[in-house]
Design an enzyme around this catalytic site. Structure first.
Site, PDB file in Angstrom:
ATOM      1  CE  LYS A 172     -22.123  18.766  25.821  1.00  0.00           C
ATOM      2  NZ  LYS A 172     -22.114  19.736  24.717  1.00  0.00           N
ATOM      3  CD  GLU A 247     -24.081  28.862  39.429  1.00  0.00           C
ATOM      4  OE1 GLU A 247     -24.974  29.733  39.329  1.00  0.00           O
ATOM      5  OE2 GLU A 247     -23.499  28.613  40.500  1.00  0.00           O
ATOM      6  CB  CYS A 281     -27.920  33.205  33.415  1.00  0.00           C
ATOM      7  SG  CYS A 281     -26.261  33.371  34.051  1.00  0.00           S
ATOM      8  CD  GLU A 384     -33.378  31.616  31.121  1.00  0.00           C
ATOM      9  OE1 GLU A 384     -33.433  30.393  30.968  1.00  0.00           O
ATOM     10  OE2 GLU A 384     -32.378  32.200  31.563  1.00  0.00           O
TER      11      GLU A 384
HETATM   12  O1  TXE Z   1     -28.894  25.015  27.134  1.00  0.00           O
HETATM   13  P1  TXE Z   1     -28.712  23.549  27.565  1.00  0.00           P
HETATM   14  P2  TXE Z   1     -29.104  25.540  25.696  1.00  0.00           P
HETATM   15  C1  TXE Z   1     -30.987  28.699  29.128  1.00  0.00           C
HETATM   16  C2  TXE Z   1     -31.735  29.581  28.199  1.00  0.00           C
HETATM   17  C3  TXE Z   1     -31.668  28.848  26.897  1.00  0.00           C
HETATM   18  C4  TXE Z   1     -31.854  27.453  27.407  1.00  0.00           C
HETATM   19  C5  TXE Z   1     -31.394  26.421  26.480  1.00  0.00           C
HETATM   20  O2  TXE Z   1     -33.063  29.697  28.606  1.00  0.00           O
HETATM   21  O3  TXE Z   1     -32.661  29.216  25.992  1.00  0.00           O
HETATM   22  O4  TXE Z   1     -31.101  27.413  28.598  1.00  0.00           O
HETATM   23  O5  TXE Z   1     -30.055  26.700  26.044  1.00  0.00           O
HETATM   24  C6  TXE Z   1     -25.441  20.281  27.479  1.00  0.00           C
HETATM   25  N1  TXE Z   1     -26.593  15.721  29.452  1.00  0.00           N
HETATM   26  N2  TXE Z   1     -29.612  29.037  29.280  1.00  0.00           N
HETATM   27  O6  TXE Z   1     -29.862  24.673  24.766  1.00  0.00           O
HETATM   28  O7  TXE Z   1     -29.449  22.662  26.624  1.00  0.00           O
HETATM   29  C7  TXE Z   1     -25.418  21.074  26.191  1.00  0.00           C
HETATM   30  O8  TXE Z   1     -24.869  20.324  25.142  1.00  0.00           O
HETATM   31  C8  TXE Z   1     -25.492  16.458  29.595  1.00  0.00           C
HETATM   32  C9  TXE Z   1     -29.233  29.632  30.524  1.00  0.00           C
HETATM   33  O9  TXE Z   1     -27.736  25.870  25.250  1.00  0.00           O
HETATM   34  O10 TXE Z   1     -29.016  23.504  28.996  1.00  0.00           O
HETATM   35  C10 TXE Z   1     -24.594  22.272  26.617  1.00  0.00           C
HETATM   36  O11 TXE Z   1     -23.228  21.960  26.616  1.00  0.00           O
HETATM   37  N3  TXE Z   1     -25.332  17.643  28.993  1.00  0.00           N
HETATM   38  C11 TXE Z   1     -27.775  29.515  30.754  1.00  0.00           C
HETATM   39  C12 TXE Z   1     -25.073  22.509  28.051  1.00  0.00           C
HETATM   40  O12 TXE Z   1     -25.648  21.274  28.481  1.00  0.00           O
HETATM   41  C13 TXE Z   1     -26.348  18.130  28.267  1.00  0.00           C
HETATM   42  C14 TXE Z   1     -26.947  29.819  29.554  1.00  0.00           C
HETATM   43  C15 TXE Z   1     -26.132  23.607  28.187  1.00  0.00           C
HETATM   44  O13 TXE Z   1     -27.157  23.321  27.274  1.00  0.00           O
HETATM   45  C16 TXE Z   1     -27.541  17.411  28.104  1.00  0.00           C
HETATM   46  C17 TXE Z   1     -27.430  29.141  28.373  1.00  0.00           C
HETATM   47  C18 TXE Z   1     -27.643  16.145  28.732  1.00  0.00           C
HETATM   48  N4  TXE Z   1     -28.724  15.372  28.640  1.00  0.00           N
HETATM   49  C19 TXE Z   1     -28.737  28.797  28.278  1.00  0.00           C
HETATM   50  N5  TXE Z   1     -28.367  18.138  27.323  1.00  0.00           N
HETATM   51  C20 TXE Z   1     -27.255  30.294  31.941  1.00  0.00           C
HETATM   52  N6  TXE Z   1     -27.908  30.203  33.097  1.00  0.00           N
HETATM   53  O14 TXE Z   1     -26.193  30.905  31.857  1.00  0.00           O
HETATM   54  C21 TXE Z   1     -27.720  19.271  27.010  1.00  0.00           C
HETATM   55  N7  TXE Z   1     -26.495  19.276  27.564  1.00  0.00           N
END
Ligand code: TXE
Length: 481
Positions: A172, A247, A281, A384
């Site tokens: 996904k 991660e 990240c 962050e």
């Molecule tokens: O991340 P999410 P988002 C951090 C960064 C950013 C924050 C939110 O601080 O502002 O995370 O970003 C899926 N069950 N990073 O909103 O929500 C979602 O659909 C299963 C750091 O994009 O964590 C997406 O595919 N899946 C990071 C994935 O999780 C779920 C890089 C990541 O989304 C879910 C990006 C659930 N309940 C953001 N809820 C890094 N470390 O590289 C959401 N998702």
């Protein structure tokens, strides 16, 4: 208007939900597609397809799966420019960055794991009267959930080792950036990749991601994303005894010691702070500088930051594009406001960028921003932000620098700048992070362990760690006569 469909059992099809999510180009504010929003029935269909494909895929010899990885890499290579253009449009990142980092690395991920897996030998432990043979077996159907900042790069970083170890996949991608995953699926279709081995379900986290976490036949979850979502992933998957790789976020420090080569360090700190609009990240969002050189370093840093070419991602010269969405821009801006309330001063940036190009008038652009005068424990300096905002702090001595660097809940990465390499290495050993760079940043050897400590994650990816995650190790002990 393009409709982004799921890819299940080798076919593109819409979710039974009938719901769609808007896909927006954040650099223009334009609607560029409608994404099917999947539900648990779609995940069930994808798991069924992955289960059906498992026997034949996992029975292939590893050299045959390696050949598939190379074939995928060749196919990606032939579409490299399209991948870069698509990623740039979906994320608002500069086309030059999308080519250099996203497209290149997506191809390299397959080439690397093909070559690396070919060199692996099964371990063997001899006893006086028996021999232990250690085998790696596929886990089965695995779930891959990925974020929006490096969409195809991070997805392929998981797909390649999962495939080579004989697993089948339900993936996904982020609902904000579905396009390159969709392109990847069409490339697999073109090369007649076996049906059902790789499946994509698109959609929102709670509706399309959560059923992946909950599905009893998905035996492992590899997740990259925010720390809060990581908690949900862990909480859901742990009682089902799934293998988990998390991660998560970071609040990484760039530390400038008093003997650093200052022009080089200033360049490095600006690159670490603002690559991909600060949305990596590994980005160094806190800069810690020895107070004896702080004035000179700050001048150099601000010159570097002010020379970053912010603009239309399609322009070849552009070095920094938009952030991922208008909503995210508002979140990042709220931190600039918070910083002011916390007593910080904006040394440069802090405002929405007004671009001359008409098509970017509604884009989510923020000037690269440097904030000084904040306490290292302030919210701005500890939470962050994940945008083009960095905070600048001074320290009196090395011990204080170590303490300040470690004073965060995160522990993903960091860099230290010094002309004394041994001092740099000793310093790095005292830092609580998964990776430290000395006089460089984002310098990656894919064989090395990658991952965070503290709230930045659990587990390691890269080289043998990825192969181990995506396999079950079994031991066969054969008694010798
Ligand atoms: O991340 P999410 P988002 C951090 C960064 C950013 C924050 C939110 O601080 O502002 O995370 O970003 C899926 N069950 N990073 O909103 O929500 C979602 O659909 C299963 C750091 O994009 O964590 C997406 O595919 N899946 C990071 C994935 O999780 C779920 C890089 C990541 O989304 C879910 C990006 C659930 N309940 C953001 N809820 C890094 N470390 O590289 C959401 N998702």
């Amino acid at each position: 208007m393009d409709k982004i469909e799921n890819f299940i059992d080798g076919e593109f099809l819409l979710s039974s939900s009938g719901q769609f999510i808007d896909n927006i180009n954040p650099a223009t504010g334009q609607l560029i597609g409608k994404i099917t929003n999947s539900n648990s029935q779609d995940i069930q269909n994808a798991v069924n397809a992955a289960n059906r494909a498992l026997k034949s895929w996992s029975s292939l010899k590893i050299v045959e799966r390696i050949a598939w990885l190379n074939k995928i890499a060749d196919a990606l290579e032939s579409k490299k420019e399209l991948i870069a253009q698509t990623e740039s449009m979906d994320t608002g990142k500069p086309i030059s960055l999308a080519r250099r980092v996203d497209a290149n690395r997506s191809i390299t991920n397959f080439r690397f794991f093909a070559e690396f897996a070919a060199k692996q030998n099964d371990m063997q432990f001899d006893m006086d009267d028996a021999i232990n043979y250690v085998h790696r077996k596929p886990i089965g159907v695995v779930g891959l959930i990925t974020p929006w900042n490096l969409p195809l790069y991070l997805l392929t970083w998981k797909i390649a080792p999962a495939l080579v170890m004989g697993n089948t996949i339900v993936a996904k991608p982020s609902e904000l950036t579905p396009l390159t995953a969709n392109l990847f699926a069409s490339i697999l279709q073109e090369i007649d990749f076996p049906k059902g081995v790789f499946n994509i379900v698109h959609g929102l986290g709670p509706s399309a991601g959560q059923p992946i976490l909950e599905h009893p036949e998905i035996k492992a979850i590899s997740f990259t994303g925010g720390t809060e979502t990581g908690r949900i992933v862990a909480k859901t998957a742990a009682p089902l005894f799934k293998k988990l790789s998390l991660e998560l976020g970071g609040k990484n420090a760039t530390i400038i010691l008093d003997d650093a080569d200052l022009p080089t360090a200033a360049k490095g700190a600006a690159k670490a702070g603002f690559t991909n609009s600060g949305q990596v990240c590994l980005c160094g969002s806190r800069i810690l500088v020895d107070q004896s050189i702080a004035a000179e370093f700050t001048d150099l840093l601000l010159k570097e930051v002010n020379s970053i070419k912010l603009g239309d991602p399609q322009n070849e010269e552009t070095e920094m594009g938009s952030v991922i969405s208008m909503q995210h821009l508002e979140k990042v801006e709220s931190y600039v406001e918070l910083a002011k309330q916390e007593g910080g001063s904006i040394l440069t940036g802090g405002k929405r960028a007004s671009l001359t190009s008409q098509q970017n008038a509604d884009g989510a652009f923020l000037e690269p921003t440097v904030i000084g005068g904040l306490d290292i424990n302030s919210r701005t300096a500890t939470e962050e932000i994940f945008g083009p905002v960095i905070t600048l702090h001074t320290f009196e001595n090395q011990e204080q620098a170590i303490e300040m660097t470690n004073s965060t809940e995160y522990g993903l990465a960091g860099s230290v700048w010094t002309t004394d390499l041994e001092r740099g290495r000793n310093f790095a050993e005292k830092i609580e992070t998964g990776i430290m760079w000395v006089n460089t940043w984002l310098h990656r050897d894919l064989r090395t362990p990658f991952g965070g400590v503290k709230n930045s994650g659990v587990g390691r990816e890269g080289g043998q760690w990825s192969l181990s995650f995506f396999s079950e190790m079994t031991n066969i002990c054969v008694k010798q006569d």
